[in-house]
Enzyme design. Structure first.
Site, PDB file in Angstrom:
ATOM      1  N   THR A  98      -8.859   2.020  -3.641  1.00  0.00           N
ATOM      2  CA  THR A  98      -7.778   2.871  -4.127  1.00  0.00           C
ATOM      3  C   THR A  98      -6.984   2.183  -5.224  1.00  0.00           C
ATOM      4  OG1 THR A  98      -5.652   3.864  -3.475  1.00  0.00           O
ATOM      5  CG2 THR A  98      -6.368   1.971  -2.229  1.00  0.00           C
ATOM      6  N   TYR A 121      -0.849   0.466   3.416  1.00  0.00           N
ATOM      7  CA  TYR A 121      -2.136   1.086   3.109  1.00  0.00           C
ATOM      8  C   TYR A 121      -2.823   0.363   1.956  1.00  0.00           C
ATOM      9  CZ  TYR A 121      -5.374   4.259   0.790  1.00  0.00           C
ATOM     10  OH  TYR A 121      -6.472   4.774   0.155  1.00  0.00           O
TER      11      TYR A 121
END
Length: 328
Positions: A117, A141
């Site tokens: 990501t 995250y």
């Protein structure tokens, strides 16, 4: 046919990647605990239920199918939840990946495509963002994904693992043929939320921050069609099987869309007005996140095929038909 183990393959991007892999002549073997995925999305190969933290179950599945490579999507992804429960993210995303890597090593599998990501970069220091941009995530995250990237790099350096790390920007859209699409519960992504507002399934859409230094004051994001993401994963599998070296690549269009522009496109495609609430900025939101995708083009020959209108139209077709009815 060559088997490819797709861990988390019953989820949104994973299922679209299974569709792409099948089109390339592979058999995608889905390994998923179905905590966020859907058995209805497993259409192009077998489903093996299991958790990536279960080494014994992983070993049994790897022994049965002997995949040539692994594509790893099995992660918790909701940023806000990672702030509320960081330990759960490190347990699943980091410890779970280590379990998967150890099982793969024992099975002699040395090629892995990793779903990463742009959240590993943190706040942008320059835009568009290149793969060389400093990685300083601002939430658990993003940090969990960065730790996995670092694990992969060390396993490559010292034990010969070859990996393709694919850093997504904003995944969106649905299979153009309507077979699968985005189906999260609860939903947190901008395009489905706006479509639900247009369908009358929620009261409206909230814009968080209208005073950014952008062309209309709202945040700019790089929306990439899920079918284009799937295409990149299929190309990455082929790249590794053909002997390609480890690589990290951005996956985005290189074109930014403001929240206001996104909402205008949803209104145009749906033909339906909906209420928009304007609220203050959210902590941690960057004004602009846009990918430099030149390295993916050079390495994989990958170029996004879908623009914003196609992204929204395929998403609208999927959501307006009803998720489960479309999947069956």
């Amino acid at each position: 046919m060559t088997n490819i183990l797709v861990v988390g393959g019953a989820g949104y991007i994973g299922s679209h990647t299974c569709l792409d892999l099948a089109g390339r002549g592979f058999t995608p073997v889905v390994y998923d605990n179905l905590s966020n995925g859907h058995a209805e999305f497993v259409k192009w190969g077998p489903l093996e239920r299991g958790d990536i933290r279960d080494r014994e179950r992983l070993a049994a599945v790897l022994e049965t199918y002997r995949p040539a490579a692994i594509v790893h999507f099995a992660a918790l992804i909701e940023v806000g939840e990672s702030v509320r429960a960081p330990a759960a993210f490190f347990d699943n995303n980091v410890a779970g990946t280590l379990s998967l890597l150890l099982a793969a090593q024992e099975a002699g599998i040395d090629r892995l495509v990793f779903s990463s990501t742009c959240a590993t970069y943190g706040m942008p220091e320059s835009v568009p963002m290149k793969e060389s941009h400093p990685q300083d995530p601002i939430n658990p995250y993003g940090r969990s994904k960065l730790i996995v990237e670092q694990m992969l790099a060390d396993l490559g350096r010292y034990q010969g693992l070859r990996s393709a790390v694919l850093r997504y920007f904003n995944a969106a859209g649905a299979d153009p043929a309507g077979r699968i699409g985005e189906w999260h519960s609860p939903e947190t992504h901008a395009i489905p939320l706006a479509i639900e507002a247009a369908l009358g399934q929620r009261a409206g859409f909230s814009i968080f921050g209208t005073d950014y230094d952008t062309r209309d004051g709202t945040c700019v994001r790089d929306f990439i069609h899920v079918a284009d993401l799937a295409d990149a994963h299929g190309r990455a599998v082929e790249y590794l099987l053909e002997g390609g070296e480890s690589v990290a690549l951005n996956l985005g269009t290189g074109t930014g869309t403001t929240v206001q522009e996104l909402l205008a496109t949803v209104r145009d495609v749906s033909g339906r007005p909906f209420t928009i609430q304007r609220e203050g900025r959210r902590a941690g939101d960057a004004p602009v996140l846009v990918a430099d995708n030149a390295k993916a083009a050079a390495t994989l020959g990958w170029t996004p095929r879908h623009g914003l209108e196609s992204i929204v139209r395929t998403a609208w077709d999927w959501h307006s038909r009803g998720n489960l009815a479309a999947a069956e």
